[in-house]
Enzyme design. Sequence first.
Site, PDB file in Angstrom:
ATOM      1  N   VAL A  28      -9.864  -7.797  -5.965  1.00 51.72           N
ATOM      2  CA  VAL A  28      -8.821  -7.413  -6.923  1.00 51.72           C
ATOM      3  C   VAL A  28      -9.337  -6.281  -7.812  1.00 51.72           C
ATOM      4  CG1 VAL A  28      -7.332  -8.227  -8.786  1.00 51.72           C
ATOM      5  CG2 VAL A  28      -7.937  -9.783  -6.922  1.00 51.72           C
ATOM      6  N   ALA A  29      -8.523  -5.244  -7.947  1.00 50.48           N
ATOM      7  CA  ALA A  29      -8.931  -4.114  -8.780  1.00 50.48           C
ATOM      8  C   ALA A  29      -8.921  -4.506 -10.252  1.00 50.48           C
ATOM      9  CB  ALA A  29      -7.996  -2.929  -8.548  1.00 50.48           C
ATOM     10  N   SER A  51      -5.644  -0.336 -10.656  1.00 53.92           N
ATOM     11  CA  SER A  51      -4.863  -0.736  -9.483  1.00 53.92           C
ATOM     12  C   SER A  51      -3.665   0.184  -9.302  1.00 53.92           C
ATOM     13  CB  SER A  51      -4.360  -2.169  -9.634  1.00 53.92           C
ATOM     14  OG  SER A  51      -3.374  -2.439  -8.655  1.00 53.92           O
ATOM     15  N   ASP A  89       3.359  -4.378  -1.543  1.00 53.98           N
ATOM     16  CA  ASP A  89       2.780  -5.147  -0.445  1.00 53.98           C
ATOM     17  C   ASP A  89       3.906  -5.858   0.287  1.00 53.98           C
ATOM     18  OD1 ASP A  89       0.218  -4.525  -1.407  1.00 53.98           O
ATOM     19  OD2 ASP A  89       0.208  -6.280  -2.713  1.00 53.98           O
ATOM     20  N   GLU A 126      -6.174  -3.030   4.326  1.00 57.76           N
ATOM     21  CA  GLU A 126      -5.000  -3.778   3.858  1.00 57.76           C
ATOM     22  C   GLU A 126      -3.749  -3.227   4.531  1.00 57.76           C
ATOM     23  OE1 GLU A 126      -4.499  -4.000  -0.350  1.00 57.76           O
ATOM     24  OE2 GLU A 126      -6.314  -5.202  -0.661  1.00 57.76           O
ATOM     25  N   HIS A 135      -0.430  -3.054   2.371  1.00 57.44           N
ATOM     26  CA  HIS A 135      -0.290  -2.306   1.113  1.00 57.44           C
ATOM     27  C   HIS A 135       0.176  -0.875   1.403  1.00 57.44           C
ATOM     28  CE1 HIS A 135      -1.676  -1.289  -3.134  1.00 57.44           C
ATOM     29  NE2 HIS A 135      -1.582  -0.082  -2.572  1.00 57.44           N
TER      30      HIS A 135
HETATM   31 ZN   LIG Z   1      -1.269  -4.138  -2.794  1.00 61.70          ZN
END
Ligand SMILES: [Zn+2]
Length: 367
Positions: free
Chosen positions: A186-187, A192, A201, A245, A248
Amino acid sequence: MSKKQVDREKSIRRTKTLAEILITVSIIGAGGYIVKGITENSQSVGHSQYYADPEPVTEEEPTEPDLDKVIYETYNTPTKDKFHGDLILVNSNYRYFSGEENLVSINERNEQEGRTLFRAVDTSETDKMLIVDKVYEPMASMIFDFYDATELSNILIYGGYRSTEFQQSLYDADLLETGSEESTRVAKAGYSEHESGLAFDITTFPDYDYQGEGEYSWFTENCYKYGFVIRYPEGKEQITKIQYEPWHFRYVGKPHAYYMTKNNLCLEEYINMVITQYYYQADQHLEFIDDNGNEYEVYFVLSDDASDVTTIPVPTGKKFEISGTNVNGFIVTVYKNEDATAQPVTEPETVTDDSSEPTSEPVEETE
Ligand SMILES: [Zn+2]
């Protein structure tokens, strides 16, 4: 400046003036309807108060004017807009600052449009599931076209805009879950892409396990046609510092999504390439033609951090968009097949004095 150039300059000014009158008349004729659309950073040539001095800023002055050569004039944009726009780079090096998102609720828009094919589920502090306005339509189109191609109707939007506070809570929860000092999944708050509202997402219902495989690879293969990129692609983990990811998606706009996808560049690589190779004064700008025959020219302009306003060379008579990089300046995208006068006029944002925002950012190489 040669006399011929001056003459040409004058004729351009006359054309522009006429075009401005036509635009003004058509706006008034539409009952004061102001087209707010393309983007706050997408502005056509012809704004009165921002349109300072149409002195062309071409590097060299040829004795004979080359009519095929693009002629540039100057356009002033607030320097702080370098933190804003489709091409901002947000990662562990470049914090998100802008906070100027024009957000809409995905589920509310679906209701308004009578769309029931997909919905957004609540993973944020708000059940509205927000996203930047201009991202909604291409996102919805992409999901509808996926359905047409596969007849699969189990797509959920699982994350859109996140406030900085919510990002912090996600980060804290991940530390609690993993028992680590620092999260690799997690950023950190402020870093983020979800805080920009330009990313979302997707997942699948009811298993909540989207891997972009099988029929779902359609998204990976086609998202660029809608202006999206897989922001954290496979094989670029060393550069993005984020695991692959496939779920995303990041909006960067069609020209850039096309180029990045066809040339296998992640956003860090693309921004770095434009900044270092295709700056305005360089011998050449980035030029390419997409699958639909649309021609683009892309170049970088360093922000004038000593001033509230940065003067940007833009092509005379062509549609263009300006986006901040969130690094050290702006990227100009020229739509070479489209005339500026054919585009709706958006008002430039006014420069506001917000001391909470930085006025300059150290220039660093992207990784
Ligand atoms: Zn994302």
